[in-house]
Write an enzyme that holds these catalytic residues in place. Sequence first.
Site, PDB file in Angstrom:
ATOM      1  N   HIS A  23      -1.240 -16.160  -6.058  1.00  0.00           N
ATOM      2  CA  HIS A  23      -2.300 -15.619  -6.908  1.00  0.00           C
ATOM      3  C   HIS A  23      -1.785 -15.145  -8.262  1.00  0.00           C
ATOM      4  O   HIS A  23      -2.450 -14.390  -8.954  1.00  0.00           O
ATOM      5  CB  HIS A  23      -3.027 -14.468  -6.183  1.00  0.00           C
ATOM      6  CG  HIS A  23      -3.713 -14.906  -4.922  1.00  0.00           C
ATOM      7  ND1 HIS A  23      -4.092 -14.035  -3.931  1.00  0.00           N
ATOM      8  CD2 HIS A  23      -4.067 -16.143  -4.477  1.00  0.00           C
ATOM      9  CE1 HIS A  23      -4.655 -14.715  -2.938  1.00  0.00           C
ATOM     10  NE2 HIS A  23      -4.651 -15.993  -3.245  1.00  0.00           N
ATOM     11  N   CYS A  36      -1.041 -17.431 -22.420  1.00  0.00           N
ATOM     12  CA  CYS A  36      -2.128 -18.072 -23.154  1.00  0.00           C
ATOM     13  C   CYS A  36      -2.687 -19.184 -22.270  1.00  0.00           C
ATOM     14  O   CYS A  36      -1.934 -19.985 -21.712  1.00  0.00           O
ATOM     15  CB  CYS A  36      -1.613 -18.660 -24.469  1.00  0.00           C
ATOM     16  SG  CYS A  36      -2.804 -19.776 -25.253  1.00  0.00           S
ATOM     17  N   ASP A  52       1.847  -8.067  -7.807  1.00  0.00           N
ATOM     18  CA  ASP A  52       2.426  -6.819  -8.318  1.00  0.00           C
ATOM     19  C   ASP A  52       3.893  -6.880  -8.718  1.00  0.00           C
ATOM     20  O   ASP A  52       4.452  -5.873  -9.153  1.00  0.00           O
ATOM     21  CB  ASP A  52       2.213  -5.702  -7.285  1.00  0.00           C
ATOM     22  CG  ASP A  52       2.759  -6.063  -5.899  1.00  0.00           C
ATOM     23  OD1 ASP A  52       3.740  -6.843  -5.820  1.00  0.00           O
ATOM     24  OD2 ASP A  52       2.208  -5.560  -4.905  1.00  0.00           O
ATOM     25  N   CYS A  68      -1.795 -22.781 -24.382  1.00  0.00           N
ATOM     26  CA  CYS A  68      -0.435 -23.298 -24.587  1.00  0.00           C
ATOM     27  C   CYS A  68       0.577 -22.701 -23.600  1.00  0.00           C
ATOM     28  O   CYS A  68       1.756 -23.050 -23.624  1.00  0.00           O
ATOM     29  CB  CYS A  68       0.024 -23.053 -26.019  1.00  0.00           C
ATOM     30  SG  CYS A  68       0.399 -21.330 -26.397  1.00  0.00           S
ATOM     31  N   THR A  76       0.830  -1.212   0.000  1.00  0.00           N
ATOM     32  CA  THR A  76       0.000   0.000   0.000  1.00  0.00           C
ATOM     33  C   THR A  76       0.862   1.259   0.000  1.00  0.00           C
ATOM     34  O   THR A  76       0.498   2.256  -0.615  1.00  0.00           O
ATOM     35  CB  THR A  76      -0.999   0.029   1.177  1.00  0.00           C
ATOM     36  OG1 THR A  76      -0.329  -0.311   2.379  1.00  0.00           O
ATOM     37  CG2 THR A  76      -2.134  -0.917   0.956  1.00  0.00           C
TER      38      THR A  76
HETATM   39 ZN   LIG Z   1      -1.531 -20.384 -27.108  1.00  0.00          ZN
END
Ligand SMILES: [Zn+2]
Length: 253
Positions: free
Chosen positions: A126, A134, A109, A137, A33
């Site tokens: 996370h 992607c 971040d 892939c 923060t």
């Molecule tokens: Zn891909």
Amino acid sequence: MIADDLQSGIARLQDMVAKADVVVPFTGAGISTECGIPDFRSPGGIWTKMRPIEFGDFLASQEMRDESWRRRFAMEEQFGDAKPGRGHLALAALYRAGKVPGVITQNIDNLHQASGIASQDVVELHGNTTYATCLECAKRYELLWVKERYAASGGRSPDCACGGYIKTATVSFGQSMPEAPMQRAHDLTQSCDLFISIGSSLVVWPAAGFPLSAKRNGARLVIVNRDPTEFDDIADLVLRHDIGAVFAPFIAH
Ligand SMILES: [Zn+2]
């Protein structure tokens, strides 16, 4: 035990760190923060005003994918230039000193990496919002690449050459927790004799289970957070003070 005041709390923490062999930090939004990155989950935070886009919605419609990228680029304008804060720098110093083998984080971040901790030693529960992948892939895409195509197509999120959807490398609501980081976080938790939770309200499971698991394994537990957490009672030390102020003395470690 809740520290009486900032100075005595810092002194106690310094003593605990000095006596520990392996220190594992677990960080949440509170450490970032002071870098200008808002805590999305906090009262008044973005997610109390705007419902996050869940993974299923992202998969289901082009409109949601477009909206997801629109929000991401709006974030970039707000805090794309964020730099590590005092908490990040202190942990990087302890990492260089050989005290900290790795950091477990709920943050997306990239500021632990930016502070000098090697990417492979930042365990991201996370994911990471500073690049994209992607979903089919797993090819990595830089945000600039996505942004150029998004802008050129009038706000349409681009797809991978393989036909898969391209999404920030974060773990969205409704998306399963990544196995490898979860296992690494577990291993780090079991390896330490001092576990320090920093800036996390410890309400998001399964991540919140790590401090408990460390304590059960015999490690000492320190909680540094502005607000009380439900694990304060089992902690060996609780510091309800500003994270930057608590960790500033550790930067020159
Ligand atoms: Zn891909």
